[in-house]
Scaffold this motif. Structure first.
Motif, short mmCIF file in Angstrom:
data_model
loop_
_atom_site.label_atom_id
_atom_site.label_comp_id
_atom_site.label_asym_id
_atom_site.label_seq_id
_atom_site.Cartn_x
_atom_site.Cartn_y
_atom_site.Cartn_z
N THR A 56 -19.36 -40.50 80.97
CA THR A 56 -20.62 -40.05 80.39
C THR A 56 -21.04 -40.90 79.20
OG1 THR A 56 -19.34 -38.38 79.28
CG2 THR A 56 -20.65 -37.66 81.17
N CYS A 57 -20.09 -41.30 78.37
CA CYS A 57 -20.51 -42.12 77.24
C CYS A 57 -20.25 -43.59 77.53
CB CYS A 57 -19.82 -41.72 75.95
SG CYS A 57 -18.26 -42.54 75.71
N VAL A 62 -16.68 -50.18 69.12
CA VAL A 62 -16.42 -49.50 70.38
C VAL A 62 -16.87 -50.40 71.51
CG1 VAL A 62 -16.92 -47.47 71.74
CG2 VAL A 62 -16.86 -47.29 69.25
N SER A 63 -15.96 -50.65 72.43
CA SER A 63 -16.32 -51.44 73.59
C SER A 63 -16.92 -50.50 74.64
CB SER A 63 -15.06 -52.15 74.07
OG SER A 63 -15.08 -52.28 75.44
N VAL A 64 -18.08 -50.84 75.16
CA VAL A 64 -18.78 -49.93 76.06
C VAL A 64 -18.79 -50.45 77.49
CG1 VAL A 64 -20.91 -48.66 76.49
CG2 VAL A 64 -20.23 -49.15 74.14
N LEU A 65 -19.23 -51.69 77.67
CA LEU A 65 -19.26 -52.31 79.00
C LEU A 65 -19.97 -51.47 80.04
CD1 LEU A 65 -15.65 -53.81 79.13
CD2 LEU A 65 -17.76 -54.91 78.41
N LYS A 66 -21.18 -51.13 79.77
CA LYS A 66 -21.91 -50.32 80.73
C LYS A 66 -23.31 -50.88 80.92
CE LYS A 66 -22.81 -45.55 81.86
NZ LYS A 66 -22.64 -44.15 81.52
N CYS A 92 -17.56 -45.37 77.31
CA CYS A 92 -16.69 -46.16 76.46
C CYS A 92 -15.51 -46.71 77.26
CB CYS A 92 -16.21 -45.37 75.27
SG CYS A 92 -15.27 -43.93 75.69
N ARG A 97 -7.26 -49.16 74.75
CA ARG A 97 -7.65 -48.33 73.63
C ARG A 97 -7.57 -49.07 72.29
NH1 ARG A 97 -8.24 -42.92 73.45
NH2 ARG A 97 -8.26 -42.10 71.36
N LEU A 137 -12.50 -46.05 78.16
CA LEU A 137 -11.20 -46.20 77.52
C LEU A 137 -10.07 -45.91 78.48
CD1 LEU A 137 -11.65 -44.59 74.03
CD2 LEU A 137 -11.55 -46.99 74.69
N PHE A 183 -10.86 -49.87 69.60
CA PHE A 183 -10.98 -49.32 68.25
C PHE A 183 -10.48 -50.25 67.17
CE2 PHE A 183 -11.38 -45.58 70.87
CZ PHE A 183 -12.48 -45.00 70.29
N LEU A 234 -25.92 -55.66 80.16
CA LEU A 234 -24.74 -54.86 79.85
C LEU A 234 -24.68 -54.54 78.36
CD1 LEU A 234 -22.36 -54.14 81.80
CD2 LEU A 234 -21.16 -56.10 80.84
N LEU A 235 -24.47 -53.28 78.04
CA LEU A 235 -24.14 -52.92 76.66
C LEU A 235 -22.65 -53.18 76.50
CD1 LEU A 235 -24.60 -51.65 73.90
CD2 LEU A 235 -24.38 -49.40 74.96
N GLU A 236 -22.32 -54.23 75.73
CA GLU A 236 -20.91 -54.62 75.63
C GLU A 236 -20.16 -53.81 74.59
OE1 GLU A 236 -20.13 -59.11 77.11
OE2 GLU A 236 -20.16 -58.76 74.97
N SER A 237 -20.74 -53.75 73.40
CA SER A 237 -20.00 -53.04 72.35
C SER A 237 -20.95 -52.57 71.26
CB SER A 237 -18.93 -53.94 71.74
OG SER A 237 -19.55 -55.04 71.11
N VAL A 238 -20.46 -51.61 70.50
CA VAL A 238 -21.24 -51.05 69.41
C VAL A 238 -20.32 -50.93 68.20
CG1 VAL A 238 -22.59 -49.06 68.64
CG2 VAL A 238 -22.59 -49.68 71.06
N CYS A 245 -14.21 -42.60 80.53
CA CYS A 245 -15.18 -41.60 80.09
C CYS A 245 -16.53 -42.05 80.59
CB CYS A 245 -15.15 -41.51 78.57
SG CYS A 245 -16.48 -40.55 77.90
#
Ligand SMILES: Nc1nc2c(ncn2[C@@H]2O[C@H](COP(=O)(O)OP(=O)(O)OP(=O)(O)O)[C@@H](O)[C@H]2O)c(=O)[nH]1
Ligand SMILES: [Mg+2]
Ligand SMILES: [Zn+2]
Ligand SMILES: [Zn+2]
Ligand SMILES: [Zn+2]
Ligand SMILES: [Zn+2]
Lengths: 268, 122
Positions: A4-5, A28-32, A7, A14, A9, A18, B106-110, A2
């Motif tokens: 745009t956000c 929530v893992s983002v890694l961005k 996340c 998954r 996944l 979560f 890096l934004l790892e997690s929230v 995904c």
């Protein structure tokens, strides 16, 4: 995935993304990349340039290292050969854009107010005030600052970092983030070397290599014209390389930013 | 002081994660910063409350995780730790290296606050 956000996944991760942390909470893992929004805008700017075969160069240095003087001399040297355009970034005043316009070259001034660096959105806004058709080379003169401009991709293909000989040859060791980002380092105001006994161009170059940066180091004086030929030759080669990339549908990001994507393993 | 700009970018990203997962707020935000990212962790930590004021993460804890600088040598293949302004190979001294860690931003997690029964969706 995904995008745009962010996340990121997949069916495989998954369950990791979560894992419940507490009642009523979710991790929530983002890694961005934090500057992903700027980077997306920069990629869009780069498409504007590539579509027209333009080579975009970001000039960075301390205040007063000679960016505008270099541009004035460069525009004079290239005036019968290429169509150039310039975006100027300064905290205040239209002075630098006026100096460029006095050379008969299209210039747009970005007045950043309090922001000490340009970002991709500011550059995109500037593009809307400019005529890009027919332009071969776009120079973006960043705000004079050796710290933050290195962190913001503008959509340029190349970073050129200036170091004037009055600043000390250890600047690359003091500002590694900036000098690591250079695709070329220019030692400027070399006409003053005669009166300075403590700037060693070889040491400046050695400090750059300590940053694992293979970029060419060019020594020049915009005022006296020494070394300008090698710089103009480098620009011609880079424009030819850009045209060759565009012909096969490729682009180029400043070296360091491409590296970041390719070499990193993300470990939790 | 581009740390405020970076903090604002962080807030925007966390906002979109909150929206995407229909959560009510973020309670914990984990960011990985390498020394070569050009962002000073302390300055980011003090800019964050300004950027987050009035948002759905204003009470969130910001965890800043350090990323050590490591380089991989193209000459001998070693992976070694390095100093910020000496990114040369720690084994053979060659400067033809690639940074493999230490320039992350890096934004790892929230961690999100959700209604207890809500099933996650992407
Ligand atoms: N001696 C000498 N002086 C130079 C040279 N290039 C620039 N200067 C002088 O250095 C000063 C600053 O030059 P600028 O070109 O305005 O520097 P800049 O990097 O554009 O400055 P900002 O945009 O304010 O960051 C001026 O007084 C120039 O005349 C050079 O090659 N030799
Ligand atoms: Mg200037
Ligand atoms: Zn556009
Ligand atoms: Zn800045
Ligand atoms: Zn080695
Ligand atoms: Zn999602």
């Amino acid at each position: 995935m995904c995008d745009t956000c962010g996340c990121n996944l997949t069916p495989g991760n998954r369950h990791l993304a979560f894992k419940p942390v507490a009642k009523g909470a979710t991790a929530v893992s983002v890694l961005k990349g934090l500057l992903a929004k700027n980077d997306d805008q920069a990629a869009h700017n780069r498409e504007h340039f590539d579509r027209r075969g333009i080579l975009a160069i970001n000039l960075m240095s301390s205040p007063g290292s000679g960016k505008t003087a270099l541009l004035e001399a460069t525009l004079t040297a290239l005036k019968d050969e290429f169509t150039c355009a310039v975006i100027e970034g300064d905290l205040e005043t239209e002075n630098d854009a006026e100096r460029i316009r006095a050379k008969g070259v299209q210039a747009h001034q970005i007045v950043t107010g309090t922001a000490c660096h340009l970002d991709a959105h500011l550059v995109h806004d500037a593009l809307h005030h400019m005529t890009l058709d027919g332009v071969d080379l776009l120079f973006i003169e960043n705000v004079g600052n050796l710290v933050c401009p290195a962190s913001f991709d503008l959509g340029q293909h190349l970073n050129v970092t200036l170091l004037s000989v009055t600043e000390g040859d250890d600047k690359p060791a003091k500002y590694p983030v900036m000098f690591r980002a250079a695709d070329a380092m220019l030692l400027t105001k070399t006409d003053l070397l005669a009166v300075l006994d403590d700037f060693d161009p070889d040491k400046a170059e050695a400090h750059l290599r300590d940053l694992a940066n293979p970029a060419p180091v060019l020594r020049l004086s915009a005022r006296k014209g020494a070394g300008m030929d090698a710089w103009v030759t480098w620009l011609r080669e880079q424009l030819a390389a850009q045209r060759a990339r565009v012909a096969i549908g490729q682009s180029r990001r400043p070296a360091i930013q491409a590296d970041g994507q390719r070499y990193h393993r993300i470990t939790a | 002081m581009h740390e405020l700009a970076v903090a604002q970018a962080l807030v925007e990203q966390v906002e979109s994660v909150i929206d995407q997962h229909a959560a009510s707020a973020a309670s914990r935000i984990r960011v990985r910063i390498g020394p070569l990212a050009g962002v000073v962790p302390d300055l980011l930590a003090s800019a964050f409350p300004l950027a987050a004021a009035g948002s759905r993460m204003e009470r969130a804890t910001l965890d800043l995780v350090d990323a050590p600088i490591k380089v991989r040598c193209q000459a001998c293949g070693s992976e070694t730790e390095a100093a910020m302004n000496r990114l040369v190979c720690g084994a053979c001294g060659d400067w033809h290296t690639q940074v493999i860690s230490g320039d992350e931003l890096l934004l790892e997690s929230v961690e999100l606050e959700t209604a207890p029964s809500l099933t996650p969706e992407s």
